[in-house]
Design an enzyme around this catalytic site. Structure first.
Site, PDB file in Angstrom:
ATOM      1  CE  LYS A 116    -135.420  45.006  48.644  1.00  0.00           C
ATOM      2  NZ  LYS A 116    -135.052  43.714  48.838  1.00  0.00           N
ATOM      3  CE  LYS A 199    -130.988  43.591  44.441  1.00  0.00           C
ATOM      4  NZ  LYS A 199    -130.533  42.424  45.356  1.00  0.00           N
ATOM      5  CE  LYS A 202    -133.046  35.336  47.962  1.00  0.00           C
ATOM      6  NZ  LYS A 202    -132.676  36.790  48.346  1.00  0.00           N
TER       7      LYS A 202
HETATM    8  N1  AQP Z   1    -128.401  41.035  41.306  1.00  0.00           N
HETATM    9  C1  AQP Z   1    -127.496  40.687  42.150  1.00  0.00           C
HETATM   10  N2  AQP Z   1    -126.078  40.880  41.913  1.00  0.00           N
HETATM   11  C2  AQP Z   1    -124.990  40.410  42.860  1.00  0.00           C
HETATM   12  N3  AQP Z   1    -125.208  40.134  44.362  1.00  0.00           N
HETATM   13  C3  AQP Z   1    -126.638  40.073  44.561  1.00  0.00           C
HETATM   14  N4  AQP Z   1    -127.046  39.885  45.657  1.00  0.00           N
HETATM   15  C4  AQP Z   1    -128.469  39.742  45.620  1.00  0.00           C
HETATM   16  N5  AQP Z   1    -128.780  40.005  44.359  1.00  0.00           N
HETATM   17  C5  AQP Z   1    -127.563  40.306  43.745  1.00  0.00           C
HETATM   18  C6  AQP Z   1    -126.101  39.403  47.066  1.00  0.00           C
HETATM   19  O1  AQP Z   1    -126.575  38.155  47.480  1.00  0.00           O
HETATM   20  C7  AQP Z   1    -126.477  38.316  48.958  1.00  0.00           C
HETATM   21  C8  AQP Z   1    -127.615  38.116  49.637  1.00  0.00           C
HETATM   22  O2  AQP Z   1    -128.932  38.925  49.508  1.00  0.00           O
HETATM   23  P1  AQP Z   1    -130.126  38.822  49.916  1.00  0.00           P
HETATM   24  O3  AQP Z   1    -130.968  37.492  49.339  1.00  0.00           O
HETATM   25  O4  AQP Z   1    -130.091  38.727  51.540  1.00  0.00           O
HETATM   26  O5  AQP Z   1    -130.774  40.419  49.632  1.00  0.00           O
HETATM   27  P2  AQP Z   1    -130.988  41.073  48.434  1.00  0.00           P
HETATM   28  O6  AQP Z   1    -129.887  41.716  47.964  1.00  0.00           O
HETATM   29  O7  AQP Z   1    -132.211  41.882  48.652  1.00  0.00           O
HETATM   30  O8  AQP Z   1    -131.584  40.014  47.338  1.00  0.00           O
HETATM   31  P3  AQP Z   1    -132.618  39.911  46.330  1.00  0.00           P
HETATM   32  O9  AQP Z   1    -132.308  38.772  45.563  1.00  0.00           O
HETATM   33  O10 AQP Z   1    -132.818  41.210  45.586  1.00  0.00           O
HETATM   34  O11 AQP Z   1    -134.002  39.696  47.386  1.00  0.00           O
HETATM   35  P4  AQP Z   1    -135.381  40.145  47.512  1.00  0.00           P
HETATM   36  O12 AQP Z   1    -135.903  40.049  46.048  1.00  0.00           O
HETATM   37  O13 AQP Z   1    -136.368  39.199  48.309  1.00  0.00           O
HETATM   38  O14 AQP Z   1    -135.153  41.569  48.200  1.00  0.00           O
HETATM   39  C9  AQP Z   1    -126.044  39.920  49.206  1.00  0.00           C
HETATM   40  O15 AQP Z   1    -124.670  39.647  49.403  1.00  0.00           O
HETATM   41  C10 AQP Z   1    -126.434  40.597  47.896  1.00  0.00           C
HETATM   42  O16 AQP Z   1    -125.658  41.687  47.618  1.00  0.00           O
END
Ligand code: AQP
Length: 336
Positions: A116, A199, A202
């Site tokens: 990040k 991956k 969001k």
């Molecule tokens: N692509 C993914 N595949 C499987 N699991 C996922 N999770 C997130 N993306 C995937 C799971 O969702 C839960 C919550 O995640 P989060 O939103 O708190 O944090 P993150 O993993 O950083 O999600 P994002 O979507 O990538 O957010 P941004 O872009 O804002 O950093 C977790 O259990 C995560 O594993």
């Protein structure tokens, strides 16, 4: 004497944008599956969201959207505790103590921070660096024994175990449990639709790389149609997808949406081209997501009701958290 811990699930999602199919398959769908098996606590982790800049009005909206996603997918406030993190101050208080337990060397190994922060590490917030220690506090404030997460969060749950172990050792106690990550099913890492090495997130750059929970049927069909693949048809066995990350991702998504395994999907579609598989995947996704997104929209029209559910959940969460924090303060030696 060894402490015994009531089996308890804690997990959360940060309201840093709209929910994606990755959040649904990697987290929410599995949260629902664990409801009823043991005590379940699911949080909208807004303190984590502000580790990168969030517009205040959008943060409030995204917090309600995650809560609506939880409810629409089947989490029941009578069976699970649902709340947003900033309403329970114990998360931030315990995180400070854990900041003083965790070692800088441990934090330096966190791959999510490196991803990040990228080449911009000097300019990102101190909160982004300390994020895993707050996540340990989220889990251990409730003495959670099980944490369902996607593959990307595994390292943070391992750090939570290290923090619990070091705290227990330093303060000569067995106060915190050594939590188990629960990472199972075919979609623990849903990948970006345009680049199978990243991956689905969001906050990814392009909307075309992810399916949002609130996308309509046309958008879902368009995004799968344009998803990157290769010219080969689907193979006879899963082994044949070894060096085909984008193809493997679509098969895994199909398996997770249809509650089956990827090898069963391969058996069904062996030899099929993308012209057949992609429309089938889009139809399945719409079939599974449309009832949830319709319900999310309905719930989000009644903000007061969502806020009431989150407040009620926060009251229940606080009742579990307060004695844990009190005892932690005693162990640390804080007078009050
Ligand atoms: N692509 C993914 N595949 C499987 N699991 C996922 N999770 C997130 N993306 C995937 C799971 O969702 C839960 C919550 O995640 P989060 O939103 O708190 O944090 P993150 O993993 O950083 O999600 P994002 O979507 O990538 O957010 P941004 O872009 O804002 O950093 C977790 O259990 C995560 O594993």
């Amino acid at each position: 004497m060894t402490n015994t811990f009531t089996p308890r699930v804690f997990s959360g999602i940060k309201p840093s944008g709209g929910l994606t199919l990755g959040n649904y398959l990697g987290a929410i769908k599995r949260f629902v599956g664990m409801q009823g098996e043991m005590e379940t606590i699911y949080c909208v982790v807004d303190l984590h969201a502000i580790t990168v800049w969030q517009d205040p009005a959008e943060l409030a909206n995204a917090t309600r959207e995650v809560a609506a996603g939880y409810l629409a997918a089947g989490l029941d406030p009578e069976k699970s505790i649902l709340f947003n993190q900033s309403q329970v101050s114990g998360h931030a208080e315990l995180a400070w103590i854990f900041n003083c337990v965790a070692r800088v060397g441990w934090m330096n190994r966190m791959t999510q921070f490196k991803d990040k922060a990228g080449s911009n590490a000097e300019k990102v917030s101190l909160g982004l660096y300390a994020y895993p220690s707050l996540m340990a506090a989220d889990i251990l404030l409730y003495h959670a024994t099980h944490v369902p997460v996607g593959e990307d969060q595994k390292q943070h749950v391992e750090l939570t175990r290290d923090i619990a172990q070091k705290f227990n050792h330093d303060f000569k106690s067995d106060f915190f449990p050594i939590t188990q990550p629960v990472i199972d099913g075919p979609a623990t890492r849903v990948m970006n639709l345009r680049d199978g090495s990243k991956k689905m997130s969001k906050s990814g750059e392009s909307d075309m790389e992810r399916i949002n929970m609130l996308d309509d049927a046309d958008k879902i069909a368009k995004k799968f149609k344009k998803a990157k693949t290769d010219p080969e048809p689907l193979p006879e066995t899963l082994e044949g997808l070894k060096d085909r990350p984008e193809a493997r991702n679509l098969v895994d998504i199909y398996a997770a949406l249809s509650d089956t395994y990827s090898d069963a999907v391969i058996s069904e579609f062996a030899g099929a081209g993308w012209g057949k598989f992609k429309p089938a995947l889009a139809d399945l996704a719409v079939d599974r997501l449309a009832p949830i997104s319709d319900e999310m929209r309905r719930l989000m029209d009644d903000k007061a009701e969502i806020d009431r559910i989150l407040k009620q959940g926060a009251d229940k969460a606080r009742a579990i958290a307060e004695p844990v924090l009190e005892k932690t303060y005693d162990l640390v030696g804080f007078l009050r």
